[in-house]
Scaffold this active site. Structure first.
Site, PDB file in Angstrom:
ATOM      1  N   ARG A 222       3.335   8.841 -11.354  1.00  0.00           N
ATOM      2  CA  ARG A 222       3.962   8.786 -10.058  1.00  0.00           C
ATOM      3  C   ARG A 222       4.879   7.470  -9.768  1.00  0.00           C
ATOM      4  O   ARG A 222       5.722   7.485  -8.982  1.00  0.00           O
ATOM      5  CB  ARG A 222       2.965   8.737  -8.987  1.00  0.00           C
ATOM      6  CG  ARG A 222       1.977   7.712  -8.881  1.00  0.00           C
ATOM      7  CD  ARG A 222       0.912   7.857  -7.786  1.00  0.00           C
ATOM      8  NE  ARG A 222      -0.239   6.942  -7.758  1.00  0.00           N
ATOM      9  CZ  ARG A 222       0.063   5.767  -7.119  1.00  0.00           C
ATOM     10  NH1 ARG A 222       0.726   5.517  -6.162  1.00  0.00           N
ATOM     11  NH2 ARG A 222      -0.829   4.990  -7.083  1.00  0.00           N
TER      12      ARG A 222
ATOM     13  N   LYS B   4      -6.418   4.999  -7.036  1.00  0.00           N
ATOM     14  CA  LYS B   4      -6.238   6.522  -7.186  1.00  0.00           C
ATOM     15  C   LYS B   4      -6.291   6.993  -8.689  1.00  0.00           C
ATOM     16  O   LYS B   4      -6.947   7.903  -8.955  1.00  0.00           O
ATOM     17  CB  LYS B   4      -4.847   7.055  -6.693  1.00  0.00           C
ATOM     18  CG  LYS B   4      -4.646   6.875  -5.147  1.00  0.00           C
ATOM     19  CD  LYS B   4      -3.248   7.290  -4.445  1.00  0.00           C
ATOM     20  CE  LYS B   4      -3.136   7.064  -3.201  1.00  0.00           C
ATOM     21  NZ  LYS B   4      -1.860   7.402  -2.546  1.00  0.00           N
TER      22      LYS B   4
ATOM     23  N   GLU C 199       0.903  -1.141   0.025  1.00  0.00           N
ATOM     24  CA  GLU C 199       0.013  -0.103   0.072  1.00  0.00           C
ATOM     25  C   GLU C 199       0.916   1.411  -0.023  1.00  0.00           C
ATOM     26  O   GLU C 199       1.990   1.125   0.384  1.00  0.00           O
ATOM     27  CB  GLU C 199      -0.888  -0.132   0.949  1.00  0.00           C
ATOM     28  CG  GLU C 199      -0.108   0.054   2.347  1.00  0.00           C
ATOM     29  CD  GLU C 199       0.353  -1.258   3.012  1.00  0.00           C
ATOM     30  OE1 GLU C 199       1.544  -1.174   3.507  1.00  0.00           O
ATOM     31  OE2 GLU C 199      -0.261  -2.044   2.798  1.00  0.00           O
ATOM     32  N   ASP C 200       0.383   2.487  -0.294  1.00  0.00           N
ATOM     33  CA  ASP C 200       1.133   3.656  -0.392  1.00  0.00           C
ATOM     34  C   ASP C 200       1.374   4.070   0.994  1.00  0.00           C
ATOM     35  O   ASP C 200       0.532   3.541   1.867  1.00  0.00           O
ATOM     36  CB  ASP C 200       0.447   4.545  -1.420  1.00  0.00           C
ATOM     37  CG  ASP C 200       0.292   4.303  -2.763  1.00  0.00           C
ATOM     38  OD1 ASP C 200       1.137   3.534  -3.111  1.00  0.00           O
ATOM     39  OD2 ASP C 200      -0.600   4.822  -3.348  1.00  0.00           O
ATOM     40  N   VAL C 201       2.093   5.265   1.078  1.00  0.00           N
ATOM     41  CA  VAL C 201       2.338   5.640   2.529  1.00  0.00           C
ATOM     42  C   VAL C 201       1.100   5.988   3.198  1.00  0.00           C
ATOM     43  O   VAL C 201       1.008   5.985   4.413  1.00  0.00           O
ATOM     44  CB  VAL C 201       3.347   6.731   2.442  1.00  0.00           C
ATOM     45  CG1 VAL C 201       3.631   7.544   3.721  1.00  0.00           C
ATOM     46  CG2 VAL C 201       4.778   6.064   1.909  1.00  0.00           C
TER      47      VAL C 201
END
Length: 556
Positions: free
Chosen positions: A416, A456, A312-314
């Site tokens: 990103r 996202k 998962e992202d931060v």
């Protein structure tokens, strides 16, 4: 050039064993690589018949001309009797004696003094020498593997010294590294004019790094590419024996222990692994460190490797039952780990921080960890996203999502992550969508998607790189504010037996008190493994309690 051999000894029951094998490398005699084009293209002259005493004598004579040690002379005669290699004597292997007429696999004690020989597997130059000078052809299966000889000879010797039985398999390893000074120049000559392949970077020039020593794969690759004439020009022909002995460094290691479980992440400023950008640490800690460092201290390991089912992202939380993971503890000094130890370790990790929590900690095998990556494309994940839209939220707008099933997306690699992922268009599936209104411009979007879907980008579109997206579906600008992982739908690892018993107890007591069949079905969904009882005729009766007690030995 270094070579490695591993030996094992089981620490719990005091048994000795060998594991692994010697890495192929370079000596004065080079080794066959099972695919060298020049060897395959050479027309076979005459295959060596090891049952023919005359051919065996020619072979033995050639081995002795190349100064092969007595044990290697036995290897090339395909002698597979373990006792023959213990303490050989050269006179028993000379061609005029009976040793030259030994038949393969014969159990005779033909032995000799060990010479300074580093021959391993099939020497490639020696193979060429046999073909061109002696008119003989050998195949790989005609030669005993040097690893087997090493086990046969050194295993009983160390067993005697350590006063433990000899075993072929054991979790304790003896890591043996061999170094021979004469090989360094040979490796340099072989690899001269070649350069290791460098990984291409897209947007920035990599910093120069110190040249690493050549690897086994590089050496074998060059052996495959070099022609016979090139090798003969680089090295002596026929091959000669090394001028010096090898130096052996021995280290005792225990095979790694694998700890599996599931973790929850409750922080929006915590990366899964250490995040270091151009030498600067971007986060104070990581999920990996918070989990593995207490494990390493508890197991008294020298290092660890961490792998999870996705990441998962931060700024994303992982809720629900958590994300499956496995941690490999290298060279553990605590080798006996009980269920109670796992419970203590789990409490230790959970009490040290509020940013993460772990559950279902248990010891698993190396083979079981492969299930983390199996079915990578088939598994699904559930998400909840807080979405902002430019237009005012209406019931009709939200109903649009309720009608969507198995929506296929075309996702280009997001901007990103382009610095670390190759540019590609990936097809992903959104299995289901539902919404919960929040206010005039916000709503919660609940998704069940194929693993690997960029959520996202599905919401804001990533400048049209993901099609379709929420913006195109609603016909208005949309952006994502908050994202949570609600579930990683992978049934791994299995809940502990203690947890299973609690679920059985709760299930039976609830059914007995309420008599409602649908409550039992709810527990079936919570814990897989009771599905076969769903349609049992005793489900609504008191006999269910007796039935489960008999099958699962549950005590009430």
């Amino acid at each position: 050039m270094q070579h490695t051999h591993r030996a094992n000894r089981l620490s719990n029951n005091q048994s000795l064993a060998w594991k692994g094998g010697m890495d192929r490398g370079i000596r004065k005699v080079f080794y066959n690589t099972n695919g060298a084009k020049d060897l395959l293209s050479v027309k076979p002259i005459e295959k060596v018949n090891l049952e023919d005493d005359s051919m065996r004598k020619v072979l033995l004579s050639a081995l002795q001309e190349c100064h092969c040690c007595p044990r290697c002379q036995l290897r090339f005669q395909n002698i597979r009797c373990q006792a023959a290699y213990f303490s050989p004597k050269q006179e028993n292997i000379k061609e005029e004696n009976k040793g030259a007429g030994l038949k393969p696999n014969e159990k005779e004690n033909a032995v000799a003094d060990q010479a300074k020989c580093q021959t391993k597997d099939l020497p490639r130059l020696f193979l060429l020498y046999l073909r061109e000078s002696k008119g003989l052809k050998l195949e790989k299966f005609d030669v005993v593997d040097v690893k087997d000889v090493f086990k046969w000879v050194c295993g009983p010797m160390m067993s005697s010294e350590l006063k433990v039985p000899f075993r072929l398999k054991s979790p304790f390893e003896l890591h043996m590294t061999f170094h021979n000074a004469g090989t360094e120049s040979e490796v340099f000559d072989l690899l001269s004019g070649t350069s290791p392949r460098k990984k291409k970077r897209r947007f920035f020039k990599p910093k120069p790094t110190k040249a690493a020593p050549p690897t086994k794969q590089q050496v074998i690759g060059q052996l495959k590419e070099k022609s016979s004439e090139e090798l003969k020009a680089l090295f002596s022909f026929p091959p000669s024996s090394p001028a010096s002995y090898s130096i052996c460094k021995m280290e005792g290691l225990h095979e790694p222990i694998f700890i599996a479980g599931r973790y929850n992440k409750y922080s929006r400023s915590l990366s899964q692994t250490p995040w270091i950008l151009e030498g600067t640490r971007m986060t104070t800690s990581s999920v990996q460190e918070l989990i593995c460092e207490p494990m390493m201290d508890f197991i008294r390991a020298t290092g660890y490797n961490f792998v999870a089912s996705g990441r998962e992202d931060v700024d994303v939380k992982t809720l629900g039952k958590g994300r499956p993971f496995a941690a490999e503890m290298s060279c553990p000094h605590k080798t006996t780990v009980t269920t109670e130890d796992m419970r203590i370790l789990q409490n230790t990790i959970n009490n040290q921080t509020t940013n993460i929590a772990v559950r279902d900690l248990q010891i698993v095998t190396r083979e079981e960890t492969s299930k983390l990556k199996e079915g990578e494309q088939e598994k699904t994940k559930d998400y909840t996203a807080l979405v902002w839209v430019a237009k005012e939220v209406t019931p009709e707008m939200l109903e649009t999502f309720d009608k969507i099933e198995n929506l296929t997306l075309q996702q280009k690699t997001p901007i990103r992550v382009l610095h670390r992922r190759p540019l590609a268009t990936r097809e992903k599936i959104v299995h289901s969508l539902s919404t919960t209104p929040v206010d005039d411009h916000h709503f919660k979007l609940h998704l069940c998607t194929q693993a690997g879907t960029y959520i996202k980008e599905f919401v804001h579109g990533d400048f049209g790189r993901t099609e379709p997206n929420v913006s195109t579906i609603l016909g208005t600008e949309a952006d994502i504010l908050v994202l949570d992982v609600e579930a990683v739908n992978l049934d791994w690892p299995k809940p502990s037996m203690e947890k299973r018993l609690k679920i059985y107890q709760k299930c039976v007591r609830t059914v007995i008190v309420s008599g409602q069949r649908n409550i039992f079905a709810g527990y079936i969904n919570e814990f897989s493994g009771l599905g076969k009882w769903a349609n049992h005729p005793c489900l609504n009766s008191i006999h269910l309690m007796t039935l489960l007690k008999a099958v699962y030995c549950v005590g009430f």
